[in-house]
Write a protein that holds these residues in place. Structure first.
Motif, PDB file in Angstrom:
ATOM      1  N   ARG A   1       0.820  -1.172   0.071  1.00 54.12           N
ATOM      2  CA  ARG A   1      -0.127  -0.015  -0.055  1.00 54.12           C
ATOM      3  C   ARG A   1       0.882   1.432  -0.022  1.00 54.12           C
ATOM      4  NH1 ARG A   1      -2.659  -3.643  -0.956  1.00 54.12           N
ATOM      5  NH2 ARG A   1      -4.917  -4.161  -0.154  1.00 54.12           N
ATOM      6  N   ASP A   2       2.311   1.174   0.080  1.00 58.07           N
ATOM      7  CA  ASP A   2       2.943   2.444   0.275  1.00 58.07           C
ATOM      8  C   ASP A   2       2.721   2.901  -1.106  1.00 58.07           C
ATOM      9  OD1 ASP A   2       3.792   1.371   2.668  1.00 58.07           O
ATOM     10  OD2 ASP A   2       5.475   0.646   2.232  1.00 58.07           O
ATOM     11  N   PHE A   3       2.943   2.388  -2.125  1.00 57.61           N
ATOM     12  CA  PHE A   3       2.703   3.012  -3.438  1.00 57.61           C
ATOM     13  C   PHE A   3       1.519   3.850  -3.819  1.00 57.61           C
ATOM     14  CE2 PHE A   3       5.524  -0.798  -4.364  1.00 57.61           C
ATOM     15  CZ  PHE A   3       6.358  -0.249  -4.985  1.00 57.61           C
ATOM     16  N   LEU A   4       0.385   3.478  -3.167  1.00 61.92           N
ATOM     17  CA  LEU A   4      -0.970   4.046  -3.082  1.00 61.92           C
ATOM     18  C   LEU A   4      -0.716   5.522  -2.346  1.00 61.92           C
ATOM     19  CD1 LEU A   4      -3.376   1.268  -2.743  1.00 61.92           C
ATOM     20  CD2 LEU A   4      -3.017   2.426  -4.850  1.00 61.92           C
ATOM     21  N   ASP A   5      -0.064   5.288  -1.161  1.00 64.10           N
ATOM     22  CA  ASP A   5       0.108   6.441  -0.267  1.00 64.10           C
ATOM     23  C   ASP A   5       0.750   7.579  -0.889  1.00 64.10           C
ATOM     24  OD1 ASP A   5      -1.749   5.089   1.619  1.00 64.10           O
ATOM     25  OD2 ASP A   5      -0.042   4.214   2.671  1.00 64.10           O
ATOM     26  N   ALA A   6       1.909   7.155  -1.601  1.00 65.44           N
ATOM     27  CA  ALA A   6       3.001   8.052  -2.258  1.00 65.44           C
ATOM     28  C   ALA A   6       2.004   8.528  -3.092  1.00 65.44           C
ATOM     29  CB  ALA A   6       4.229   7.106  -2.723  1.00 65.44           C
ATOM     30  N   ALA A   7       1.594   7.840  -4.108  1.00 62.43           N
ATOM     31  CA  ALA A   7       0.864   8.542  -5.290  1.00 62.43           C
ATOM     32  C   ALA A   7      -0.173   9.508  -4.784  1.00 62.43           C
ATOM     33  CB  ALA A   7       0.159   7.448  -6.191  1.00 62.43           C
ATOM     34  N   ARG A   8      -0.932   9.126  -3.586  1.00 59.12           N
ATOM     35  CA  ARG A   8      -1.885  10.353  -3.214  1.00 59.12           C
ATOM     36  C   ARG A   8      -1.099  11.551  -2.628  1.00 59.12           C
ATOM     37  NH1 ARG A   8      -5.294   5.333  -0.486  1.00 59.12           N
ATOM     38  NH2 ARG A   8      -6.584   4.797  -2.469  1.00 59.12           N
ATOM     39  N   VAL A   9      -0.135  11.427  -2.020  1.00 53.95           N
ATOM     40  CA  VAL A   9       0.601  12.451  -1.281  1.00 53.95           C
ATOM     41  C   VAL A   9       1.081  13.221  -2.595  1.00 53.95           C
ATOM     42  CG1 VAL A   9       2.602  12.950  -0.144  1.00 53.95           C
ATOM     43  CG2 VAL A   9       1.353  11.374   0.750  1.00 53.95           C
ATOM     44  N   ASP A  10       1.599  12.726  -3.716  1.00 54.73           N
ATOM     45  CA  ASP A  10       1.906  13.773  -4.672  1.00 54.73           C
ATOM     46  C   ASP A  10       0.880  14.100  -5.679  1.00 54.73           C
ATOM     47  OD1 ASP A  10       4.400  12.723  -4.081  1.00 54.73           O
ATOM     48  OD2 ASP A  10       4.704  11.309  -5.350  1.00 54.73           O
TER      49      ASP A  10
ATOM     50  N   CYS B   1      -1.940  12.618  -7.161  1.00 50.86           N
ATOM     51  CA  CYS B   1      -2.194  11.741  -8.354  1.00 50.86           C
ATOM     52  C   CYS B   1      -3.646  11.218  -7.842  1.00 50.86           C
ATOM     53  CB  CYS B   1      -1.441  10.659  -8.591  1.00 50.86           C
ATOM     54  SG  CYS B   1      -1.581   9.649  -9.800  1.00 50.86           S
ATOM     55  N   THR B   2      -4.469  11.230  -9.068  1.00 50.02           N
ATOM     56  CA  THR B   2      -5.805  10.950  -8.976  1.00 50.02           C
ATOM     57  C   THR B   2      -6.034   9.369  -8.739  1.00 50.02           C
ATOM     58  OG1 THR B   2      -6.154  10.724 -11.366  1.00 50.02           O
ATOM     59  CG2 THR B   2      -6.535  12.846 -10.476  1.00 50.02           C
ATOM     60  N   GLU B   3      -7.338   9.019  -8.329  1.00 51.16           N
ATOM     61  CA  GLU B   3      -7.528   7.423  -8.131  1.00 51.16           C
ATOM     62  C   GLU B   3      -7.220   7.009  -9.568  1.00 51.16           C
ATOM     63  OE1 GLU B   3      -7.683   6.154  -5.160  1.00 51.16           O
ATOM     64  OE2 GLU B   3      -7.483   7.995  -4.422  1.00 51.16           O
ATOM     65  N   LEU B   4      -7.796   7.325 -10.699  1.00 50.26           N
ATOM     66  CA  LEU B   4      -7.668   6.691 -11.871  1.00 50.26           C
ATOM     67  C   LEU B   4      -6.241   6.668 -12.318  1.00 50.26           C
ATOM     68  CD1 LEU B   4     -10.461   7.704 -13.860  1.00 50.26           C
ATOM     69  CD2 LEU B   4      -9.862   5.593 -13.250  1.00 50.26           C
ATOM     70  N   GLY B   5      -5.502   7.871 -12.023  1.00 50.82           N
ATOM     71  CA  GLY B   5      -4.009   8.002 -12.340  1.00 50.82           C
ATOM     72  C   GLY B   5      -3.227   7.012 -11.581  1.00 50.82           C
ATOM     73  N   THR B   6      -3.739   6.682 -10.346  1.00 52.48           N
ATOM     74  CA  THR B   6      -3.045   5.698  -9.711  1.00 52.48           C
ATOM     75  C   THR B   6      -2.867   4.515 -10.019  1.00 52.48           C
ATOM     76  OG1 THR B   6      -2.965   7.370  -7.559  1.00 52.48           O
ATOM     77  CG2 THR B   6      -2.582   4.935  -7.115  1.00 52.48           C
ATOM     78  N   PHE B   7      -4.070   4.076 -10.465  1.00 54.61           N
ATOM     79  CA  PHE B   7      -4.365   2.602 -10.944  1.00 54.61           C
ATOM     80  C   PHE B   7      -3.803   2.555 -12.264  1.00 54.61           C
ATOM     81  CE2 PHE B   7      -6.618   0.005 -13.900  1.00 54.61           C
ATOM     82  CZ  PHE B   7      -6.863  -1.116 -13.174  1.00 54.61           C
ATOM     83  N   PHE B   8      -3.580   3.348 -13.254  1.00 59.07           N
ATOM     84  CA  PHE B   8      -3.148   3.378 -14.577  1.00 59.07           C
ATOM     85  C   PHE B   8      -1.577   3.590 -14.537  1.00 59.07           C
ATOM     86  CE2 PHE B   8      -7.417   4.260 -16.028  1.00 59.07           C
ATOM     87  CZ  PHE B   8      -7.698   3.229 -16.848  1.00 59.07           C
ATOM     88  N   ARG B   9      -0.881   4.426 -13.710  1.00 59.79           N
ATOM     89  CA  ARG B   9       0.482   4.702 -13.584  1.00 59.79           C
ATOM     90  C   ARG B   9       1.074   3.818 -12.596  1.00 59.79           C
ATOM     91  NH1 ARG B   9       0.602  11.309 -13.715  1.00 59.79           N
ATOM     92  NH2 ARG B   9      -0.815  11.391 -15.898  1.00 59.79           N
ATOM     93  N   ILE B  10       0.345   3.406 -11.643  1.00 58.32           N
ATOM     94  CA  ILE B  10       1.362   2.573 -10.506  1.00 58.32           C
ATOM     95  C   ILE B  10       0.726   1.125 -10.337  1.00 58.32           C
ATOM     96  CG2 ILE B  10       1.861   2.732  -8.009  1.00 58.32           C
ATOM     97  CD1 ILE B  10       2.651   5.493  -9.211  1.00 58.32           C
ATOM     98  N   MET B  11      -0.259   0.787 -10.185  1.00 59.03           N
ATOM     99  CA  MET B  11      -0.985  -0.340  -9.978  1.00 59.03           C
ATOM    100  C   MET B  11      -0.873  -1.415 -11.255  1.00 59.03           C
ATOM    101  SD  MET B  11      -1.059   0.159  -7.004  1.00 59.03           S
ATOM    102  CE  MET B  11      -1.651  -1.546  -6.545  1.00 59.03           C
ATOM    103  N   MET B  12      -1.164  -0.764 -12.434  1.00 56.13           N
ATOM    104  CA  MET B  12      -1.273  -1.579 -13.579  1.00 56.13           C
ATOM    105  C   MET B  12       0.080  -2.210 -13.769  1.00 56.13           C
ATOM    106  SD  MET B  12      -3.925  -0.101 -16.301  1.00 56.13           S
ATOM    107  CE  MET B  12      -3.616  -1.481 -17.340  1.00 56.13           C
ATOM    108  N   PRO B  13       1.117  -1.461 -13.808  1.00 57.41           N
ATOM    109  CA  PRO B  13       2.706  -2.088 -14.097  1.00 57.41           C
ATOM    110  C   PRO B  13       2.920  -3.190 -13.114  1.00 57.41           C
ATOM    111  CG  PRO B  13       2.697   0.557 -14.436  1.00 57.41           C
ATOM    112  CD  PRO B  13       1.573   0.118 -13.783  1.00 57.41           C
TER     113      PRO B  13
END
Length: 282
Positions: free
Chosen positions: A172-181, A183-195
């Motif tokens: 979950r650290d990646f999610l928290d880092a993306a939200r702090v920066d 990033c939107t929820e869709l952006g987090t999914f497509f840019r972080i979680m999908m890879p």
């Protein structure tokens, strides 16, 4: 003692190699037989059936030529199957991964109930829901169209379950880092979680492409005209009460293997990793 243990390990290794070689030969045997039969004339197939006998005098490419000459619609069927399988696989991976990701990451009311319903859907055979699906397709004017085959199964319970299990094991650290920066929820999914979910996507791409390519029952119910048929149904039309074109049927079946084989070779790097990770995490 070490020598004895090494000998035991070497004997076990040889036995395992022989065992898996036997299994591999057993699995490849039907395919090799099919390929050899695709070069034989129909009379030879009717007399002796499928076998490994190779007679250069009987071998020819006429069976394959018949598929692409005259009034044959094989290329049309092939294109229909390729288009439907490609669109279905992409949409199924995208939508199912988003649902599975949402069930794994977000906390909301009735989340567990939704997940239980997904599990229940995996236990229901397609034959049970064919009639309501057919009536719904008529209402939505989807009969005899590509979307009539794709839409009813584009969000499938098995991929949802698989993606949910895989996403549950991601940090979950990646999610928290993306939200702090920011990033939107869709952006987090497509840019972080999908890879990070690439192995899961590879595994499901093979399975869903195979399902769509080999799907027979539902397209048989939905499709009406010969020009709209897919490969499995089109090849089935070669067997009629008035004559069986086994030569064209076998040659067409051999060519029908190629797309799925290409998909598997392309995604095989992550296939085992995705299947094992998605099965044990959660």
């Amino acid at each position: 003692m070490e020598t004895i243990e090494k000998r035991k390990w070497s004997v076990n290794s040889v036995l395992l190699v022989l065992l898996f070689t036997l299994f591999g030969a057993f699995a490849v045997f039907p395919i090799v037989t099919l390929i050899i039969a695709s070069f034989k004339p129909a009379q030879e197939l009717m007399r002796f059936g499928l076998n490994l006998k190779i007679d250069p005098a009987l071998f020819s490419f006429k069976n394959y030529a018949y598929l692409f000459t005259g009034e044959s619609l094989y290329l049309t069927w092939y294109w229909n199957s390729l288009l439907i399988s490609a669109v279905f696989t992409v949409l199924c991976l995208l939508l199912s991964s988003m649902v599975g990701y949402g069930l794994a990451v977000y906390q909301f009311r009735f989340r567990n109930l939704v997940f239980v319903l997904v599990l229940v859907m995996t236990m229901i055979p397609i034959e049970i829901i064919i009639l309501p699906l057919y009536k719904l397709s008529i209402t939505l004017n989807l009969i005899n169209s590509m979307w009539g085959i794709i839409l009813p199964f584009v969000v499938a319970p098995l991929p949802i379950f698989f993606f949910r299990q895989y996403a549950s094991g991601l940090p979950r650290d990646f999610l928290d880092a993306a939200r702090v920066d920011g990033c939107t929820e869709l952006g987090t999914f497509f840019r972080i979680m999908m890879p990070l979910m690439a192995p899961a996507f590879s595994s499901m791409a093979i399975l869903q492409a195979l399902f769509s390519w080999n799907n027979f029952l539902w397209p048989l119910i939905v499709l009406r005209t010969n020009e709209q048929l897919t490969i499995p149904i089109g090849l089935a039309t070669l067997l009629t009460p008035y004559g069986n074109n086994f030569d064209m049927l076998i040659a067409g079946a051999v060519l029908a293997i190629l797309p799925i084989l290409a998909v598997f070779l392309f995604f095989q790097k992550y296939f085992i990793e995705g299947m094992t990770a998605g099965g044990v995490k959660g």
